[in-house]
Design a protein around this motif. Structure first.
Motif, PDB file in Angstrom:
ATOM      1  N   LEU A 150       0.847  -1.180   0.000  1.00  0.00           N
ATOM      2  CA  LEU A 150       0.000   0.000   0.000  1.00  0.00           C
ATOM      3  C   LEU A 150       0.891   1.241   0.000  1.00  0.00           C
ATOM      4  CD1 LEU A 150      -2.793  -0.860   2.616  1.00  0.00           C
ATOM      5  CD2 LEU A 150      -2.849  -1.136   0.121  1.00  0.00           C
ATOM      6  N   VAL A 151       0.522   2.209  -0.832  1.00  0.00           N
ATOM      7  CA  VAL A 151       1.298   3.449  -0.973  1.00  0.00           C
ATOM      8  C   VAL A 151       0.342   4.632  -0.956  1.00  0.00           C
ATOM      9  CG1 VAL A 151       2.917   4.751  -2.415  1.00  0.00           C
ATOM     10  CG2 VAL A 151       2.997   2.251  -2.408  1.00  0.00           C
ATOM     11  N   VAL A 152       0.614   5.601  -0.098  1.00  0.00           N
ATOM     12  CA  VAL A 152      -0.139   6.846  -0.111  1.00  0.00           C
ATOM     13  C   VAL A 152       0.253   7.661  -1.341  1.00  0.00           C
ATOM     14  CG1 VAL A 152      -0.397   9.083   1.017  1.00  0.00           C
ATOM     15  CG2 VAL A 152      -0.520   6.992   2.370  1.00  0.00           C
ATOM     16  N   SER A 153      -0.759   8.094  -2.110  1.00  0.00           N
ATOM     17  CA  SER A 153      -0.569   9.039  -3.203  1.00  0.00           C
ATOM     18  C   SER A 153      -1.116  10.378  -2.724  1.00  0.00           C
ATOM     19  CB  SER A 153      -1.313   8.559  -4.462  1.00  0.00           C
ATOM     20  OG  SER A 153      -1.130   9.448  -5.536  1.00  0.00           O
ATOM     21  N   MET A 154      -0.214  11.322  -2.448  1.00  0.00           N
ATOM     22  CA  MET A 154      -0.546  12.484  -1.650  1.00  0.00           C
ATOM     23  C   MET A 154      -1.496  13.461  -2.341  1.00  0.00           C
ATOM     24  SD  MET A 154       3.197  13.317   0.029  1.00  0.00           S
ATOM     25  CE  MET A 154       2.547  14.470   1.259  1.00  0.00           C
ATOM     26  N   LYS A 155      -1.152  13.875  -3.538  1.00  0.00           N
ATOM     27  CA  LYS A 155      -1.831  15.022  -4.141  1.00  0.00           C
ATOM     28  C   LYS A 155      -3.212  14.687  -4.687  1.00  0.00           C
ATOM     29  CE  LYS A 155       2.177  17.922  -5.015  1.00  0.00           C
ATOM     30  NZ  LYS A 155       2.900  18.772  -5.983  1.00  0.00           N
ATOM     31  N   ASP A 156      -3.466  13.418  -5.048  1.00  0.00           N
ATOM     32  CA  ASP A 156      -4.825  13.037  -5.439  1.00  0.00           C
ATOM     33  C   ASP A 156      -5.533  12.272  -4.331  1.00  0.00           C
ATOM     34  OD1 ASP A 156      -3.377  10.714  -5.629  1.00  0.00           O
ATOM     35  OD2 ASP A 156      -4.004  10.214  -7.666  1.00  0.00           O
ATOM     36  N   GLN A 157      -4.911  12.214  -3.164  1.00  0.00           N
ATOM     37  CA  GLN A 157      -5.530  11.702  -1.931  1.00  0.00           C
ATOM     38  C   GLN A 157      -6.091  10.289  -2.114  1.00  0.00           C
ATOM     39  OE1 GLN A 157      -8.094  15.087  -1.842  1.00  0.00           O
ATOM     40  NE2 GLN A 157      -6.904  16.132  -0.273  1.00  0.00           N
ATOM     41  N   ARG A 158      -5.254   9.463  -2.729  1.00  0.00           N
ATOM     42  CA  ARG A 158      -5.628   8.061  -2.927  1.00  0.00           C
ATOM     43  C   ARG A 158      -4.652   7.148  -2.196  1.00  0.00           C
ATOM     44  NH1 ARG A 158      -5.622   6.063  -8.702  1.00  0.00           N
ATOM     45  NH2 ARG A 158      -3.815   7.428  -8.894  1.00  0.00           N
ATOM     46  N   LEU A 159      -5.119   5.944  -1.899  1.00  0.00           N
ATOM     47  CA  LEU A 159      -4.267   4.888  -1.395  1.00  0.00           C
ATOM     48  C   LEU A 159      -4.145   3.852  -2.503  1.00  0.00           C
ATOM     49  CD1 LEU A 159      -2.676   3.867   1.024  1.00  0.00           C
ATOM     50  CD2 LEU A 159      -4.765   2.822   1.912  1.00  0.00           C
ATOM     51  N   LEU A 160      -2.912   3.644  -2.964  1.00  0.00           N
ATOM     52  CA  LEU A 160      -2.654   2.710  -4.061  1.00  0.00           C
ATOM     53  C   LEU A 160      -2.332   1.331  -3.509  1.00  0.00           C
ATOM     54  CD1 LEU A 160      -0.345   4.951  -6.286  1.00  0.00           C
ATOM     55  CD2 LEU A 160      -2.852   4.793  -6.305  1.00  0.00           C
ATOM     56  N   ARG A 161      -2.662   0.330  -4.287  1.00  0.00           N
ATOM     57  CA  ARG A 161      -2.361  -1.065  -3.937  1.00  0.00           C
ATOM     58  C   ARG A 161      -1.550  -1.674  -5.073  1.00  0.00           C
ATOM     59  NH1 ARG A 161      -6.636  -5.566  -1.722  1.00  0.00           N
ATOM     60  NH2 ARG A 161      -5.369  -7.433  -2.059  1.00  0.00           N
ATOM     61  N   VAL A 162      -0.436  -2.301  -4.728  1.00  0.00           N
ATOM     62  CA  VAL A 162       0.421  -2.945  -5.724  1.00  0.00           C
ATOM     63  C   VAL A 162       0.434  -4.441  -5.437  1.00  0.00           C
ATOM     64  CG1 VAL A 162       2.683  -2.981  -6.819  1.00  0.00           C
ATOM     65  CG2 VAL A 162       1.845  -0.853  -5.770  1.00  0.00           C
ATOM     66  N   THR A 163      -0.132  -5.222  -6.359  1.00  0.00           N
ATOM     67  CA  THR A 163      -0.215  -6.679  -6.220  1.00  0.00           C
ATOM     68  C   THR A 163       0.390  -7.320  -7.449  1.00  0.00           C
ATOM     69  OG1 THR A 163      -2.271  -6.449  -4.944  1.00  0.00           O
ATOM     70  CG2 THR A 163      -1.738  -8.633  -5.808  1.00  0.00           C
ATOM     71  N   ASP A 164       1.449  -8.103  -7.259  1.00  0.00           N
ATOM     72  CA  ASP A 164       2.120  -8.776  -8.376  1.00  0.00           C
ATOM     73  C   ASP A 164       2.472  -7.787  -9.490  1.00  0.00           C
ATOM     74  OD1 ASP A 164       1.873 -11.250  -7.081  1.00  0.00           O
ATOM     75  OD2 ASP A 164      -0.107 -11.596  -7.934  1.00  0.00           O
ATOM     76  N   GLY A 165       2.911  -6.601  -9.094  1.00  0.00           N
ATOM     77  CA  GLY A 165       3.340  -5.599 -10.055  1.00  0.00           C
ATOM     78  C   GLY A 165       2.231  -4.757 -10.649  1.00  0.00           C
ATOM     79  N   GLU A 166       0.976  -5.090 -10.370  1.00  0.00           N
ATOM     80  CA  GLU A 166      -0.159  -4.346 -10.906  1.00  0.00           C
ATOM     81  C   GLU A 166      -0.616  -3.303  -9.895  1.00  0.00           C
ATOM     82  OE1 GLU A 166      -1.481  -4.658 -13.980  1.00  0.00           O
ATOM     83  OE2 GLU A 166       0.137  -6.079 -14.415  1.00  0.00           O
ATOM     84  N   VAL A 167      -0.785  -2.056 -10.365  1.00  0.00           N
ATOM     85  CA  VAL A 167      -1.163  -0.948  -9.494  1.00  0.00           C
ATOM     86  C   VAL A 167      -2.642  -0.639  -9.666  1.00  0.00           C
ATOM     87  CG1 VAL A 167      -0.694   1.443  -8.855  1.00  0.00           C
ATOM     88  CG2 VAL A 167       1.162  -0.003  -9.738  1.00  0.00           C
ATOM     89  N   SER A 168      -3.342  -0.518  -8.546  1.00  0.00           N
ATOM     90  CA  SER A 168      -4.755  -0.167  -8.583  1.00  0.00           C
ATOM     91  C   SER A 168      -5.043   0.812  -7.452  1.00  0.00           C
ATOM     92  CB  SER A 168      -5.639  -1.411  -8.447  1.00  0.00           C
ATOM     93  OG  SER A 168      -5.386  -2.077  -7.214  1.00  0.00           O
ATOM     94  N   THR A 169      -6.238   1.426  -7.497  1.00  0.00           N
ATOM     95  CA  THR A 169      -6.673   2.299  -6.409  1.00  0.00           C
ATOM     96  C   THR A 169      -7.324   1.446  -5.332  1.00  0.00           C
ATOM     97  OG1 THR A 169      -6.994   4.205  -7.862  1.00  0.00           O
ATOM     98  CG2 THR A 169      -8.162   4.218  -5.756  1.00  0.00           C
ATOM     99  N   HIS A 170      -6.693   1.403  -4.184  1.00  0.00           N
ATOM    100  CA  HIS A 170      -7.255   0.668  -3.039  1.00  0.00           C
ATOM    101  C   HIS A 170      -8.377   1.471  -2.395  1.00  0.00           C
ATOM    102  CE1 HIS A 170      -7.307  -2.218   0.220  1.00  0.00           C
ATOM    103  NE2 HIS A 170      -7.009  -1.294   1.115  1.00  0.00           N
ATOM    104  N   ALA A 171      -8.209   2.803  -2.329  1.00  0.00           N
ATOM    105  CA  ALA A 171      -9.231   3.664  -1.739  1.00  0.00           C
ATOM    106  C   ALA A 171      -9.008   5.102  -2.186  1.00  0.00           C
ATOM    107  CB  ALA A 171      -9.193   3.593  -0.215  1.00  0.00           C
ATOM    108  N   ASP A 172     -10.119   5.826  -2.371  1.00  0.00           N
ATOM    109  CA  ASP A 172     -10.090   7.249  -2.655  1.00  0.00           C
ATOM    110  C   ASP A 172     -10.538   7.969  -1.388  1.00  0.00           C
ATOM    111  OD1 ASP A 172     -10.575   9.876  -3.440  1.00  0.00           O
ATOM    112  OD2 ASP A 172     -11.481   9.331  -5.353  1.00  0.00           O
ATOM    113  N   LEU A 173      -9.629   8.773  -0.799  1.00  0.00           N
ATOM    114  CA  LEU A 173      -9.921   9.446   0.464  1.00  0.00           C
ATOM    115  C   LEU A 173     -10.197  10.932   0.299  1.00  0.00           C
ATOM    116  CD1 LEU A 173      -7.543   7.092   1.022  1.00  0.00           C
ATOM    117  CD2 LEU A 173      -7.992   7.806   3.358  1.00  0.00           C
ATOM    118  N   SER A 174     -10.363  11.393  -0.931  1.00  0.00           N
ATOM    119  CA  SER A 174     -10.464  12.827  -1.179  1.00  0.00           C
ATOM    120  C   SER A 174     -11.655  13.465  -0.473  1.00  0.00           C
ATOM    121  CB  SER A 174     -10.539  13.100  -2.687  1.00  0.00           C
ATOM    122  OG  SER A 174     -11.645  12.427  -3.274  1.00  0.00           O
TER     123      SER A 174
END
Length: 299
Positions: free
Chosen positions: A67-91
């Motif tokens: 899990l990686v915080v993406s600061m400026k678009d206020q999202r939490l990213l999820r990286v699974t087996d090299g694939e990146v997706s939005t785990h949650a939008d906290l905006s």
């Protein structure tokens, strides 16, 4: 204050944050290079992810997904087996840039935000602490915090300790079995809570500005004092029992315990934290030093 030797782990960063030790390597975000990297104890650096909207806090789900915080678009990213997706939008529940994070053993992420436009000169305002459940559901876990920043969870999973950068304090919350938080209580207090004002006025009022932190096996917290160019080892209740000054010309903004025996303390250092001075510079460094008490066995 103890005299300590520092070892340079990595040079050439812009502003390192969110350090973690996992699987024999350091993991770290770099705000303005917009990278998440693994760093072997003796080098080199391996960039594992580029985050266009600026990475910060790091953590892992029980299945090993990053899990990686993406600061400026206020999202939490999820990286699974090299694939990146939005785990949650906290905006919808943020007043400023999304920032640091801690993830518990069940995969619940507790994330803070700035609360206001720090880099743009906005007026300081309280912020909330958000909880993101393993399925990506977002809820507000606590409100009224003064820039919730570095956080740790006790080994029994029962207590969340949060540094409040503009609050002169650490706050603690009991964690219920469902992940909800009990009432805020003071875990450590370094002086009176500042009474509003501009960022410059807050800087003048805080004795300690808690930033990134790490928990050791005696229940003490090593914390980066983001304004004091030092690390403090703080006992429950607030007594400062050790202090490490950063090398001349550097501030220290985050830290983590790791290494094979858990006694290596990693420091994220840079001359300052301002975006307009750090984004084009490559003066940030990762330093390490050895301490007596190992980490508490948590991410």
């Amino acid at each position: 204050m103890a005299d300590r030797a520092f070892r340079t782990v990595l040079e050439g960063g812009s502003f390192f944050e969110g350090p973690r030790w996992r699987d024999g390597q350091w993991w770290v975000s770099d705000f303005y290079r917009r990278t998440v990297s693994r760093v072997a104890p003796g080098g080199p650096e391996t960039v594992v992810l580029e985050v266009e909207n600026q990475p910060s806090g790091l953590g892992w789900l029980p299945d090993g997904s990053l899990l990686v915080v993406s600061m400026k678009d206020q999202r939490l990213l999820r990286v699974t087996d090299g694939e990146v997706s939005t785990h949650a939008d906290l905006s919808a529940v943020c007043g400023g840039l999304l920032n640091d994070m801690v993830v518990d053993a069940a995969g619940r992420a507790y994330v803070g935000d700035f609360g206001f436009d720090l880099m743009g000169g906005g007026a300081p305002a309280p912020a909330s602490l958000k909880r993101v459940d393993p399925d990506g559901t977002v809820s507000v876990a606590a409100e009224g915090l003064r820039f919730p920043n570095g956080s740790v969870i006790t080994p029994d999973g029962g207590t969340l300790v949060v540094g409040e950068t503009w609050g002169n304090r650490f706050s603690a919350f009991d964690i219920a079995p469902d992940g909800s938080l009990g009432p805020r209580r003071t875990w450590a207090e370094f002086g009176p809570v500042p009474e509003g004002g501009s960022v410059e006025e807050l800087i003048a009022q805080v004795a300690v500005a808690p930033d990134g932190c790490t928990l050791d096996a005696e229940g003490h917290v090593w914390v980066a004092d983001g304004l004091g160019s030092r690390l403090l080892r703080v006992a429950p209740g607030g007594q400062v029992v050790d202090e490490i000054a950063a090398p001349d010309g550097l501030g220290v903004y985050a830290c983590a315990l790791g290494g094979d025996d858990g006694r290596t303390l990693l420091l994220c250092c840079a001359p300052d934290f301002y975006e307009h001075t750090r984004s084009a510079a490559r003066e940030a460094v990762l330093l390490s030093t050895e301490v007596a008490v190992p980490h508490a066995g948590l991410p």
